[in-house]
Design an enzyme around this catalytic site. Structure first.
Site, PDB file in Angstrom:
ATOM      1  N   GLU A 136      -9.965  -7.231   4.273  1.00  0.00           N
ATOM      2  CA  GLU A 136     -10.632  -5.956   4.003  1.00  0.00           C
ATOM      3  C   GLU A 136     -11.374  -5.447   5.240  1.00  0.00           C
ATOM      4  O   GLU A 136     -11.412  -4.241   5.493  1.00  0.00           O
ATOM      5  CB  GLU A 136     -11.600  -6.104   2.824  1.00  0.00           C
ATOM      6  N   ASP A 204      -3.080  -8.003   7.276  1.00  0.00           N
ATOM      7  CA  ASP A 204      -2.791  -9.449   7.253  1.00  0.00           C
ATOM      8  C   ASP A 204      -2.825 -10.022   8.669  1.00  0.00           C
ATOM      9  O   ASP A 204      -3.454 -11.053   8.927  1.00  0.00           O
ATOM     10  CB  ASP A 204      -1.412  -9.709   6.643  1.00  0.00           C
TER      11      ASP A 204
END
Length: 484
Positions: A136, A204
Site C-alpha cells: 500500500e 508488488d
C-alpha cells in the site's frame, strides 16, 4: 460490509470530478522526472494532500475507524519502519485501522493507509502483515490514483465519474465498488481492470523491495498471497482484498520470482504483532465468555507462539466479563517480567479504574511517561485516569501538550473536551468540541460550537478574536472542501 462509506464516496466523487474536469488548470510545478511517479499534470502534490485530508475527515465520521491507542501505536510504528525505506516519500504517512473482519487494506491521497482488523487477524506473522503495508505504501509513492486519472484524461466526465466512484467505494466496500465500476461500458471497465493489474504488479515489485530493506522476510509477500488464494478457493464470492487487488496465478508466481532474488532471512517472531492480534480478538470479536474459553484452552494446551500473548488475551476477556480479580492477577504477572510493555500497562489502567485503584495506575504511568513524554498510549491512559480522579489541571495540561504535536488525534480531543466539561470550563469545552467536529468534516456544527464559546468569552477580547479567527478558518475549510 461498511454501508456508511457510500455517503463518503458521493462527496469524494464530486471532489475528484471537479479536479479532473480542470486538469489543464493544475499547477505543474511538482512534475517529477521518475517514470513511476508521474501524473502531476493530473493532480499536484499539494492538491493530493488537501484531498487526502478531506477524505480522512469524512472517513472518521462515517467509517468504523478504531480509536485504539495501542493498535494505532503498533500499526503506525510498523508502517513507519517501511516508509523509512521507501523512495519518493513526499509527506508523512498516516496508518489507521477499521473494525471489519474483511481481509483488506487500501491507500489513498496524502499518504493515508487503512487496514482492516481482518487483515491483521488473518496474517500469520509480522512479515506477512508488513508485506501488505509495504504494498500500500508503494501505491502512494507511485501515485497510482493520480496516474489513473491521467490515463483517462481523454475519457468523458461521466466515464471518469463512474470509474473514480468505483475506486473510492472499493476502498472500504469492495463488492459495491467493483459493481460501480462495472456499470460503465465494457471497454472502459476492462481498461480500468487492466490498469489496476498494472498498478498491482508495480506495487508488488516496489513493495517487496521495501519489505526486504526494512528487515522483514520478503517471503511474507508470497506466503500471504498463498493465504488469499487458499481462502478464496473456500468462498463462493471473492475476498474483499481480491476485489480491489486482483490476484491471478501469474502474480503469485511473479512474487515468488522476485523474492528468490533476496537472501533468505530468518526473522524472529514479534511479540507486539501477536499482542495486537490477540487484542483484536479479545476486544472486537466474539463475546467475553467465548473468549475466556478460547484463551484458557490455548494456555492449557500451550498452543501459542507466545504464552504472554495468550495470557494477555485471557486477561482482556476477564476484564470484559467484569472478572477483575483474575484479570489483575494475570496482568500483574505480565508486568512483573515486562514493566514497560504498553499493552499490559493499558489493561492495568482499565482494571485500576474499574476497581477504584486510580493512584496505582497513576504511579505506574507517571513513572513510564518520564521516558516517553508524548507516547500516545501513556498520555491518553494517564489523562483518562486523572480525569477520573478529578485532577483536571494536570489532565488538561497533559492533553494540550500532546495535541500541540498531534492535533488530529480524535481520542485526545474527546478526552480534553470531557475534562473541560467535568471541570465546568464551558468556554474551553465548546472550543475543543468544535475541533472534534472539524475532524469529521462537520464544519457547520464546529462553527456553531465556536459561536456558543464566543458567548462564554464575555469581555475577553483576545479570546474573542481567537474564536472569530478560528470560525473564519473553518469557513475557509468548508469552502475548500466544496471547491476542490
Amino acid at each position: 460490509m461498511i454501508k456508511p462509506i457510500a455517503n463518503i464516496v458521493v462527496s469524494a466523487l464530486s471532489i475528484f470530478l471537479l479536479g479532473t474536469m480542470s486538469v489543464s488548470a493544475v499547477n505543474k510545478k511538482n512534475d517529477l522526472p521518475e517514470i513511476g511517479v508521474v501524473a502531476s499534470s493530473a493532480i499536484s502534490l499539494d492538491k493530493e494532500v488537501l484531498i487526502g485530508d478531506a477524505l480522512m475527515r469524512q472517513l472518521r465520521g462515517q467509517a468504523p475507524i478504531i480509536n485504539d491507542p495501542l493498535l494505532d501505536e503498533y500499526i503506525q510504528d510498523l508502517g513507519n519502519r517501511l516508509v523509512a525505506q521507501a523512495d519518493n516519500v513526499k509527506f508523512p504517512y498516516k496508518f489507521f485501522i477499521l473494525n471489519s473482519p474483511d481481509i483488506n487494506a487500501f491507500a489513498f491521497f496524502g499518504g493515508h493507509i487503512g487496514i482492516h482488523t481482518g487483515l491483521i487477524f488473518n496474517a500469520r506473522n509480522e512479515s506477512e502483515l508488513a508485506s501488505v503495508l509495504a504494498h500500500e505504501v508503494s501505491h502512494v509513492t507511485q501515485r497510482h490514483i493520480a496516474r489513473s486519472i491521467e490515463a483517462r484524461q481523454k475519457s468523458s466526465p461521466l466515464q471518469i465519474a463512474s470509474l473514480l466512484g468505483g475506486i473510492l467505494l472499493a476502498m472500504a466496500n469492495p463488492e459495491a465498488g467493483m459493481a460501480a465500476i462495472s456499470v460503465g461500458n465494457a471497454a472502459s471497465a476492462q481498461s480500468s481492470i487492466n490498469y489496476t493489474r498494472q498498478n498491482e504488479q508495480e506495487a508488488d515489485r516496489v513493495g517487496i523491495g521495501i519489505l526486504a530493506e526494512a528487515g522483514f522476510d520478503p517471503n511474507g509477500a508470497s506466503s500471504f498471497f498463498g493465504i488469499l488464494a487458499e481462502k478464496s478457493r473456500l468462498k463462493s464470492t471473492p475476498l474483499a482484498f481480491l476485489l480491489t487487488h486482483p490476484l491471478p496465478e501469474s502474480r503469485i508466481a511473479d512474487a515468488r520470482t522476485r523474492v528468490a532474488s533476496f537472501r533468505p532471512r530468518n526473522v524472529p517472531e514479534s511479540i507486539n504483532f501477536h499482542l495486537a492480534k490477540t487484542r483484536i480478538l479479545a476486544r472486537y470479536y466474539a463475546n467475553p465468555k467465548r473468549n475466556i474459553e478460547y484463551f484458557a484452552e490455548i494456555v492449557q494446551k500451550q498452543s501459542y507462539v507466545f504464552k504472554q500473548a495468550a495470557e494477555y488475551g485471557l486477561a482482556l476477556s476477564y476484564l470484559a466479563d467484569e472478572q477483575f480479580e483474575p484479570a489483575l492477577k494475570l496482568i500483574e504477572g505480565l508486568l512483573q517480567n515486562n514493566p514497560d510493555n504498553l499493552f499490559y500497562l493499558d489493561t492495568y489502567t482499565d482494571i485500576a479504574i474499574e476497581t477504584n485503584q486510580h493512584q496505582k495506575a497513576i504511579d505506574k504511568l507517571s513513572a513510564q511517561i518520564v521516558n516517553a513524554p508524548f507516547n500516545r498510549v501513556l498520555t491518553l491512559n494517564l489523562a483518562n485516569v486523572l480525569i477520573k480522579t478529578r485532577d483536571f489541571e494536570r489532565a488538561t495540561s497533559l492533553l494540550k501538550d500532546y495535541l500541540l504535536i498531534n492535533p488530529d488525534n480524535m481520542l485526545a480531543n474527546e478526552l480534553l473536551s470531557d475534562a473541560y466539561l467535568s471541570s465546568g470550563q464551558k468556554l474551553e469545552m465548546h472550543q475543543v468540541k468544535a475541533e472534534v467536529y472539524a475532524l469529521v468534516a462537520a464544519y457547520p456544527r464546529a462553527i456553531d460550537e465556536l459561536h456558543t464559546a464566543y458567548n462564554y468569552a464575555n469581555n475577553r477580547k483576545i479570546e474573542q478574536q481567537r474564536i472569530r479567527a478560528r470560525i473564519e478558518q473553518f469557513r475557509t475549510a468548508q469552502e475548500r472542501l466544496q471547491t476542490l
